[in-house]
Scaffold this active site. Structure first.
Site, PDB file in Angstrom:
ATOM      1  N   ASP A 250       6.840  -7.815 -11.428  1.00 54.66           N
ATOM      2  CA  ASP A 250       5.905  -8.668 -10.570  1.00 54.66           C
ATOM      3  C   ASP A 250       4.697  -7.980 -10.591  1.00 54.66           C
ATOM      4  O   ASP A 250       4.414  -6.842 -11.015  1.00 54.66           O
ATOM      5  CB  ASP A 250       6.829  -8.834  -9.344  1.00 54.66           C
ATOM      6  CG  ASP A 250       7.655  -7.884  -8.646  1.00 54.66           C
ATOM      7  OD1 ASP A 250       6.927  -6.732  -8.490  1.00 54.66           O
ATOM      8  OD2 ASP A 250       8.740  -8.020  -8.376  1.00 54.66           O
ATOM      9  N   LYS A 272       4.404 -12.022  -7.468  1.00 56.13           N
ATOM     10  CA  LYS A 272       4.569 -12.142  -5.987  1.00 56.13           C
ATOM     11  C   LYS A 272       3.290 -11.786  -5.184  1.00 56.13           C
ATOM     12  O   LYS A 272       3.152 -10.401  -5.404  1.00 56.13           O
ATOM     13  CB  LYS A 272       5.806 -11.200  -5.550  1.00 56.13           C
ATOM     14  CG  LYS A 272       6.929 -12.105  -5.323  1.00 56.13           C
ATOM     15  CD  LYS A 272       8.045 -11.040  -4.692  1.00 56.13           C
ATOM     16  CE  LYS A 272       9.445 -11.803  -5.173  1.00 56.13           C
ATOM     17  NZ  LYS A 272      10.559 -10.606  -5.104  1.00 56.13           N
ATOM     18  N   MET A 385       3.906  -4.181   4.073  1.00 58.81           N
ATOM     19  CA  MET A 385       3.421  -5.592   4.255  1.00 58.81           C
ATOM     20  C   MET A 385       2.654  -5.607   5.637  1.00 58.81           C
ATOM     21  O   MET A 385       3.097  -6.742   6.082  1.00 58.81           O
ATOM     22  CB  MET A 385       4.627  -6.483   3.970  1.00 58.81           C
ATOM     23  CG  MET A 385       5.151  -6.449   2.625  1.00 58.81           C
ATOM     24  SD  MET A 385       6.652  -7.580   2.137  1.00 58.81           S
ATOM     25  CE  MET A 385       7.952  -6.315   2.653  1.00 58.81           C
TER      26      MET A 385
HETATM   27  N1  SAH Z   1      10.254  -2.143  -3.057  1.00 61.59           N
HETATM   28  C1  SAH Z   1       8.968  -1.813  -2.652  1.00 61.59           C
HETATM   29  C2  SAH Z   1       8.168  -2.310  -1.422  1.00 61.59           C
HETATM   30  C3  SAH Z   1       8.106  -3.864  -1.548  1.00 61.59           C
HETATM   31  S1  SAH Z   1       7.408  -4.607  -0.486  1.00 61.59           S
HETATM   32  C4  SAH Z   1       8.872  -0.151  -2.469  1.00 61.59           C
HETATM   33  O1  SAH Z   1      10.026   0.226  -2.383  1.00 61.59           O
HETATM   34  O2  SAH Z   1       8.066   0.418  -2.163  1.00 61.59           O
HETATM   35  C5  SAH Z   1       5.556  -4.498  -0.855  1.00 61.59           C
HETATM   36  C6  SAH Z   1       5.042  -3.447   0.244  1.00 61.59           C
HETATM   37  O3  SAH Z   1       5.204  -2.162  -0.350  1.00 61.59           O
HETATM   38  C7  SAH Z   1       3.547  -3.746   0.277  1.00 61.59           C
HETATM   39  O4  SAH Z   1       3.140  -4.719   1.018  1.00 61.59           O
HETATM   40  C8  SAH Z   1       2.924  -2.171   0.628  1.00 61.59           C
HETATM   41  O5  SAH Z   1       3.146  -2.215   2.062  1.00 61.59           O
HETATM   42  C9  SAH Z   1       4.133  -1.386   0.137  1.00 61.59           C
HETATM   43  N2  SAH Z   1       3.531  -0.774  -1.137  1.00 61.59           N
HETATM   44  C10 SAH Z   1       4.203  -0.932  -2.333  1.00 61.59           C
HETATM   45  N3  SAH Z   1       3.474   0.070  -3.116  1.00 61.59           N
HETATM   46  C11 SAH Z   1       2.264   0.523  -2.540  1.00 61.59           C
HETATM   47  C12 SAH Z   1       1.318   1.377  -2.760  1.00 61.59           C
HETATM   48  N4  SAH Z   1       1.273   1.767  -4.163  1.00 61.59           N
HETATM   49  N5  SAH Z   1       0.484   1.770  -1.820  1.00 61.59           N
HETATM   50  C13 SAH Z   1       0.671   1.303  -0.878  1.00 61.59           C
HETATM   51  N6  SAH Z   1       1.490   0.280  -0.089  1.00 61.59           N
HETATM   52  C14 SAH Z   1       2.420   0.008  -1.170  1.00 61.59           C
END
Ligand code: SAH
Length: 463
Positions: A250, A272, A385
């Site tokens: 995604d 997504k 998010m």
């Molecule tokens: N499974 C993922 C989270 C998915 S939800 C995890 O464990 O990180 C998606 C959210 O993750 C985004 O909206 C943001 O808030 C956060 N996110 C994921 N990667 C990021 C990054 N490189 N920098 C900042 N926020 C991030």
């Protein structure tokens, strides 16, 4: 080539070790585990040796004599007396018995390599005695890269050899069979500590080789790809990615990471964005099942960790219900990645004794969190998010008693070359980022730990 590499069978072979200190102990251990019958000669034998080996060795507690040299297959000198070491070497060489003098390459007729032991798999590394530190460095790399269970796999493979020979008479076909085993889900079962399942899979593979018409089922690997920096992938993630037939990914998974998957794997974008799903979740779940049933090895790559706001649970429920084998590989979640790359410790004895991970985006588009819990003092709150809900988040926290001066950070695209950290307070943050065109994904961190960012920040791709 400076030396000729060999592995010597020392089972029940008489071997001599002159010297009995800690260095000798290391040599004795290895020779002993190879089954040697060891005689130790030294005026003083250190207690560690006698404690560890007791009656397993023959001891002569006295100085070395020239006549001691006879009757051995291999000789090692590890004394702290250079004259004795030299004498042992001369005498052994005179009767053509291989001799090693520890740390004296010019007195050795053989040297001992650095080893990575996954018995029966044994990897020996040598720099010709000239740069042992380099050999040890290489060894450490291999140790980290070769799963501990390699030995078990090798053992099972050697047990299955004769059976395969009967089933598959052509050598080249057997080689292809083994390549599939060692690069596929069977080997992965061993590597993930499930040796008995691995044995079963090997059994099945042998049965399939005997009845080639039977169709085998693939496996799904749900893999956490981490927050962005490809260096933050785990070894297992990388290994499985390189065996994929199909990759479903995604939006959070970067091009750089995708490029580490097997080159001829099919790539399927099931992306997504916020509130906009390229492929509905139910269809993704079903696709995983269907592809595996076609016999494909499917990598499902998710940003961060699959079990943290990643719907990993939903995706594997259907796999489990359909008896599709799967594995889950944890990834570094955005909270860990962004916090470390922003120099904001999530816990700190002076600031915060707990840490909450929450999502700022609910199914119905509102932000409706347990504000009382989020307003508890001495904790860090990490909001995934949360960008759209930021004004509400700041307002609600203040309403629930958190000071307007509470530090808050917004980490944009953490761990990547586009990382940018915005810091402020609950009262000022919204104004601070107005007009800044903040790019998703972003992570919000609230807590007094954020104040450490100014002194601990270390990663600045713009610098
Ligand atoms: N499974 C993922 C989270 C998915 S939800 C995890 O464990 O990180 C998606 C959210 O993750 C985004 O909206 C943001 O808030 C956060 N996110 C994921 N990667 C990021 C990054 N490189 N920098 C900042 N926020 C991030």
């Amino acid at each position: 080539m400076q030396n000729y590499p060999i592995f010597v069978d020392l089972k029940n072979q008489p071997c001599l070790v002159v010297g009995a200190g800690p260095v000798a102990l290391r040599k004795i251990r290895l020779m002993y585990s190879a089954g040697a019958k060891i005689t130790v000669i030294a005026p003083e034998i250190c207690a560690e040796i006698t404690d560890e080996f007791d009656a397993g060795l023959t001891y002569h507690e006295r100085t070395f004599r020239d006549t001691d040299i006879k009757g051995y297959r291999l000789i090692t000198a590890a004394t702290n007396d250079p004259m004795v070491n030299k004498r042992v070497s001369e005498l052994a060489n005179a009767i053509n018995v291989p001799v090693n003098v520890v740390d004296e390459p010019e007195l050795c007729s053989f040297i001992t390599p650095s080893i990575v032991d996954r018995s029966p798999v044994l990897i020996a590394i040598s720099t010709g005695g000239g740069a042992p530190v380099l050999a040890r460095l290489l060894r450490a790399k291999l140790e980290a890269f070769i799963p501990a269970s390699y030995g078990k796999l090798a053992h099972s493979m050697s047990k299955a050899r004769d059976r395969l020979k009967k089933i598959v008479p052509i050598e080249r076909d057997r080689r292809i069979f083994w390549e599939r085993i060692v690069q596929g889900p069977t080997a992965e079962k061993f590597f993930s500590g499930r040796a008995s399942e691995g044995e079963l899979a090997l059994d099945r593979a042998l049965e399939e080789a005997a009845n080639p018409d039977q169709k085998n089922i693939g496996e799904v690997w749900l893999i956490g790809a981490g927050p962005g920096d490809p260096d933050l992938l785990t070894f297992r993630a990388l290994r499985l990615m390189q065996q994929a037939d199909v990759v479903l990914y995604d939006r959070l998974v970067s091009e750089e990471i995708l490029n580490l998957t097997r080159r001829d794997a099919d790539r399927v974008y099931v992306g997504k964005k916020r509130a906009e799903h390229a492929v509905p979740q139910g269809d993704i779940n079903q696709l995983l099942v269907d592809l595996a049933k076609e016999g494909k090895n499917v990598v499902r790559l998710k940003g961060g960790d699959p079990f943290i706001f990643g719907r990993g649970g939903e995706e594997i429920e259907l796999l489990a219900a359909n008896d599709v084998p799967f594995q889950i590989v944890p990834g570094i979640t955005a909270a860990s990645g962004c916090a470390t790359y922003a120099g904001i410790p999530l816990t700190h004895r002076d600031h915060s004794q707990s840490c909450l991970f929450v999502t700022g985006h609910l199914k119905n588009g509102t932000v409706d969190l347990n504000w009382e819990l989020l307003s508890t003092p001495n904790q860090t709150v990490v909001i995934y998010m949360g960008l759209v809900g930021l004004p509400t988040i700041c307002e609600k926290l203040i309403q629930h008693g958190v000071s307007g001066d509470m530090p808050i950070a917004l980490v944009q695209q953490g761990t990547t070359q586009n990382q940018h950290v915005f810091t402020g307070t609950l009262s000022t943050m919204n104004d601070k980022i107005a007009g800044k065109n903040v790019q998703a994904p972003t992570l919000i961190i609230v807590g007094s730990v954020v104040s450490l960012h100014s002194s601990l920040a270390w990663f600045d791709p713009t610098a």
